[in-house]
Design an enzyme around this catalytic site. Sequence first.
Site, short mmCIF file in Angstrom:
data_model
loop_
_atom_site.label_atom_id
_atom_site.label_comp_id
_atom_site.label_asym_id
_atom_site.label_seq_id
_atom_site.Cartn_x
_atom_site.Cartn_y
_atom_site.Cartn_z
N CYS A 43 34.63 -25.17 -25.30
CA CYS A 43 33.27 -25.15 -24.78
C CYS A 43 32.48 -26.35 -25.29
O CYS A 43 31.59 -26.86 -24.58
CB CYS A 43 32.58 -23.85 -25.17
SG CYS A 43 32.67 -23.49 -26.94
N GLU A 65 27.73 -16.99 -26.68
CA GLU A 65 28.11 -18.41 -26.70
C GLU A 65 28.95 -18.62 -25.46
O GLU A 65 30.08 -18.16 -25.38
CB GLU A 65 28.88 -18.74 -27.98
CG GLU A 65 29.03 -20.24 -28.20
CD GLU A 65 30.36 -20.76 -27.69
OE1 GLU A 65 30.36 -21.35 -26.59
OE2 GLU A 65 31.37 -20.58 -28.37
#
Length: 458
Positions: free
Chosen positions: A266, A232
Site C-alpha cells: 500500500c 489502513e
Amino acid sequence: MTIATVNPTSGKTEVILEPHAPREVDARIGQAHRAAAALRETTFAQRAEWMRRAAAFLEENAEGLGELITVEMGKPIAQSVAEVAKCAKAMRFYADHAEQFLADAPLADPAAVGAGSAWTRYEPLGVILAVMPWNYPLWQVIRFAAPALMAGNAGVLKHASNVPQCAMALDALFENAGFPAGSLRTLLIGGSEVAPVIADPRIAAVTLTGSEPAGRSVAAIAGQHIKKAVLELGGSDPFIVLASADVAEAARTAVRARINNNGQSCIAAKRFIVHTDVYDEFAREFTRLMAGLTVGDPLDAATEVGPLATESGRTELAELVEDARDKGASILTGGSAPDLDGWFYLPTVIADLPDDARLIQEEAFGPVASLYRARDDEDALRLANQTGFGLSSAVWTTDAEEEARFIAGIDAGAVFVNGMTVSYQELPFGGIKRSGFGRELAAVGQREFCNLKTVWKA
C-alpha cells in the site's frame, strides 16, 4: 470459501484448510474474551516477558517462517526473512515502551478543575478483531498484535484466505510464549462471515488493513454497532523528483520503492512525478534499472521480483496496463507477463498517461510504475494530490524552501524527504482521504485501542 495455500510461483495448490464452522468461531471468540479478562490482571512487566519470548521464537525460526511467507504469497526470500526480523523488533519495542506509552498523566493544576488531584489513564478495551491482508502476512498482524497485547487486550484474527499457514502460526505464537490461552485466536472464515463477528458483543473494536471496498464495509458495520475502527486502506503514493534533486540516487531508490514486495504494498511509490528539467534523465535511468531486474523463483536468492500473490491480482494489474496502452500511453519497459509458470508480471514503466486512463486514479498493486512530467513545482504538487488516496509520499529535493512547501502541501499521512516510505514502529502510520483513518504504530497506535479514562478526585 476455499482457504488454501496456492503457490504463486507454480499456481499449484499445496495445502487446503477446513474453514471454521460457526460453533468453532464462537468458541474461539470465547477463548479470546476470557484471555482479555486475564490479561487485564497482568502487569506490564509480565506481558513484556512473554512478548520478548515470542520475539525470540520468531528470530530462532526466521528462515522457516520466511520460506512459508514466500511459498504462500511469493515475495523474494530475503524480504520474507527480513519481515520476520522486523516483527521481532517491533515486539521488543512494545515490550520496552508500552508502560511508558500508557502511563497515567496527572493534571498539572488540579485546582483549576476543583480537584485535589486529577489524571488520565489508559485501559484495555477487550477483544480486538483484526482483518488483515496477505501482502505482509506476519508484519501486518504483529504491528497490531504487539501493541494491543502489551496494552492488555486480546485479539481475534481474520487473515486473508491465501495465507492460512501463516495465520495458524500466529494463532499459536503468543500462547506458546506464555500469554493466556486465546490471547490471539485465528478465525478461518471468509469475508462474508466477518459481519457477525464485528457484531458479537464480545468484540470491542476492529482494525482492518485492506482494500477500499473492504474498509467501507467494515466501517459501516462497526458504526452500526458503535464500535471503534481503524482502517489502513489503499494508496497511490507520489514519488516526486524536483529539479534540485540528486537524480541518480532518486532513480535507484525509486526502483526499490516500486518493486519491494513485488510491488504489492500500500505504501509503495506508484506515481513518479518528475520536474520537466530532470524528467528525461530520470526516465532513462529509472527505465533502465527497472528493465534490468531479475524476475523468477522467489526462493532463489538472486531473484529481485517474484510472482504476484494471486492470479486475480495479476489479471487486474494487466487490465490497468492494457487500458493505459489502449488509450495511448507509452510503455517504456515491460507491459506483459513473462513466459513463466505462476503469476508473474514484468517490471513495467508507463509514461504519457491520458487523463482518462484508469491508472490516474486507481492503485496498481504490482510492479507497474507511472511516470508524470511536471511543468514546475506547482504542477508537481497538483499531480501529487490529484488522487483520492492519501497514505504516504516521497519528495526529492536539496532546496530547503521546496522541502518545506511540499511537506506542508502534500495531502498524505506521511512525507519522506530524499528517501522511500517505510513503516517504523517508532513512527505513526496511517492515511487520510480514501486511504483510511486512525493510526498504527508508535505510542498513538497503541492508544487507539485503549479507553482514555479521566479521573477526578476531591
